[in-house]
Write a protein that holds these residues in place. Structure first.
Motif, mmCIF file in Angstrom:
data_model
loop_
_atom_site.group_PDB
_atom_site.id
_atom_site.type_symbol
_atom_site.label_atom_id
_atom_site.label_comp_id
_atom_site.label_asym_id
_atom_site.label_seq_id
_atom_site.Cartn_x
_atom_site.Cartn_y
_atom_site.Cartn_z
ATOM 1 N N ARG A 283 0.862 -1.182 0.000
ATOM 2 C CA ARG A 283 0.000 0.000 0.000
ATOM 3 C C ARG A 283 0.900 1.235 0.000
ATOM 4 O O ARG A 283 1.386 1.648 1.051
ATOM 5 N N PRO A 284 1.133 1.815 -1.185
ATOM 6 C CA PRO A 284 2.098 2.919 -1.305
ATOM 7 C C PRO A 284 1.813 4.086 -0.378
ATOM 8 O O PRO A 284 2.742 4.775 0.055
ATOM 9 N N TYR A 287 3.850 4.591 2.828
ATOM 10 C CA TYR A 287 5.286 4.848 2.823
ATOM 11 C C TYR A 287 5.658 6.223 2.272
ATOM 12 O O TYR A 287 6.830 6.484 2.006
ATOM 13 N N GLY A 288 4.687 7.097 2.101
ATOM 14 C CA GLY A 288 4.979 8.455 1.666
ATOM 15 C C GLY A 288 5.694 9.238 2.749
ATOM 16 O O GLY A 288 5.881 8.762 3.875
ATOM 17 N N PRO A 289 6.121 10.465 2.438
ATOM 18 C CA PRO A 289 6.849 11.290 3.432
ATOM 19 C C PRO A 289 6.091 11.451 4.746
ATOM 20 O O PRO A 289 6.701 11.519 5.807
#
Length: 465
Positions: A283-284, A287-289
């Motif tokens: 699930r991208p 892992y975002g900023p």
């Protein structure tokens, strides 16, 4: 030159006392079988801690009674003893600076140093082929018992025929580590490490048998839901490729194996229901900023830094057992009736981290996102100096005992697992790996001695002719 006296060893044998190889097997068994023994017999849980006394005792006996003039064995002994001494001094200094209990420093030193003590004890013995075979058989049967128990426990727990202290079949199938909170992870970790050793080093067994063992270990990863273990080994494999980059032949072989395994695993994830759980990480947005994965994982790091009161905290940490090590997170709590009476001290950081894990959905969904993990615990407890001492011992282990790719990938996987959970402080797993490393080293030592003896005889025959 360092020398361990032969007369002492001869006296022990004459008296019929236990030999050093048997002592090694006994020490391993006190770690490997203590939890299942206590669960079956309702023996006092204090027996789970017996290995903290047994392993140092065995090391001292081995150092005093093993006769050796092998320069490599002596050099390994000196270097490991220096590393262990540095780790002990740093733990004591951290405890003194942070007003932690002496027992905190001792338990921290044992949790981190015990695997290296055990590995040193194995490497100091001049083992014969018979002793090596004994050790190998004990290891193989222990691995089989651990796997079979885990495979049996899961359906029994799920059906209600076996009580696992409230754990379901997935979390409760701990094999020989039944019952413990992370027993399923530890059991699966042991199976994978021993399986890789068996597949790569025991080539007297037929290939079909070694492949079956690999498949069985992978099945245990699935039914115990130890997904992070597979991730650790995949990353470890990638690191091994990078480390072997200068050796083109090895790099090509590893890349080919990676491509084959990678495509096979991807097909399984996309087509088999049993592998569906592995998609939970994909699930991208996590892992975002500003993703929740980073918020959860570094909760403890932020907490530790917020408690720093001096620049010396960077060097010595906040004290042994005062942050998110295994000791600080739950060991002190579980054994407070014993450790508290011995002067143990605590800080709220570990318990606050546990409360965060139990309250934040991502943490209790997967230990991959747990803020309680090995490297953070070492750094938080005993600072950069303690971390450096531990890494020095790790470096010695890699240099002296990373004899082939199967052993190296397991060592690299431990390094990765240090960023996931507390397997580095789980004695059942770490001493099992030390057993494998020491056994492999002893086999290589004996093989080299045999080859040297053979060449010497051949040279003598040529001179006579």
């Amino acid at each position: 030159m360092m020398y361990w006296h032969l007369p002492i060893n001869q006296k022990l044998k004459k008296k019929g006392l236990i030999d050093n190889t048997s002592l090694i097997i006994f020490a391993f068994s006190t770690v490997f079988y203590s939890r299942i023994f206590c669960s079956i017999t309702n023996a006092p849980s204090i027996l789970n801690l017996a290995h903290f006394a047994v392993v140092p005792f065995v090391l001292v006996v081995v150092l005093l009674t093993s006769p050796t003039k092998d320069r490599k064995q002596i050099a390994i002994a000196y270097s490991f003893l220096i590393g262990l001494f540095i780790l002990l001094v740093v733990a004591l200094a951290s405890a003194l600076w942070n007003h932690a209990g002496l027992i905190n420093a001792i338990v921290t030193f044992m949790m981190l140093g015990e695997p290296f003590m055990f590995l040193l004890a194995i490497s100091c013995i001049p083992m014969s082929a018979k002793s090596i075979t004994r050790m190998k058989k004990w290891l193989i049967w222990s691995a089989v018992i651990n796997f079979l128990l885990a495979a049996i426990q899961k359906p029994l727990i799920d059906s209600g025929q076996l009580y696992a202290e409230g754990l379901n079949g997935t979390d409760g199938c701990g094999g020989v580590f039944f019952v413990s909170g992370a027993g399923n992870y530890v059991s699966a970790s042991v199976s994978v490490a021993l399986t890789l050793y068996f597949f790569s080093n025991e080539k007297t067994f037929p290939l079909w048998m070694r492949i079956t063992v690999i498949l069985a270990a992978f099945w245990q990863i699935l039914f115990s839901d130890s997904k992070q273990l597979l991730l650790a080994y995949l990353i470890g494999w990638g690191l091994l490729i990078l480390l072997n980059f200068k050796d083109i032949n090895k790099t090509i072989k590893l890349l080919i194996a990676t491509i084959i395994v990678g495509y096979g695993f991807l097909w399984c994830v996309q087509n088999l229901e049993a592998f569906a759980a592995f998609t939970s990480w994909a699930r991208p947005e996590l892992y975002g900023p500003d993703g929740e994965a980073w918020y959860a994982k570094f909760y403890s790091v932020r907490s530790i830094l917020s408690h720093y009161q001096s620049s010396l905290n960077w060097l010595f940490g906040l004290g042994p057992g005062h942050t998110v090590s295994r000791l600080g997170a739950w060991f002190l709590k579980d054994y407070w009736s014993i450790l508290g009476s011995l002067g143990a001290t605590t800080r709220p950081i570990g318990q606050e981290a546990m409360e965060f894990v139990n309250s934040f959905w991502l943490c209790y969904s997967s230990s991959l996102f747990s803020p309680i993990f090995g490297w953070a615990g070492i750094w938080g407890d005993i600072g950069i100096l303690g971390l450096g001492a531990y890494l020095f011992l790790c470096y010695l282990t890699w240099q002296q005992f990373g004899l082939d790719n199967s052993l190296k990938v397991s060592l690299l996987a431990v390094f990765v697992l240090g960023f996931i959970f507390t397997q580095m402080e789980e004695p059942g797993f770490m001493l099992s790996l030390a057993y494998v490393l020491g056994l492999s080293w002893q086999k290589q030592r004996l093989r080299k001695q045999t080859e040297q003896a053979t060449r010497l005889v051949q040279r003598q025959w040529i001179e006579l002719l």
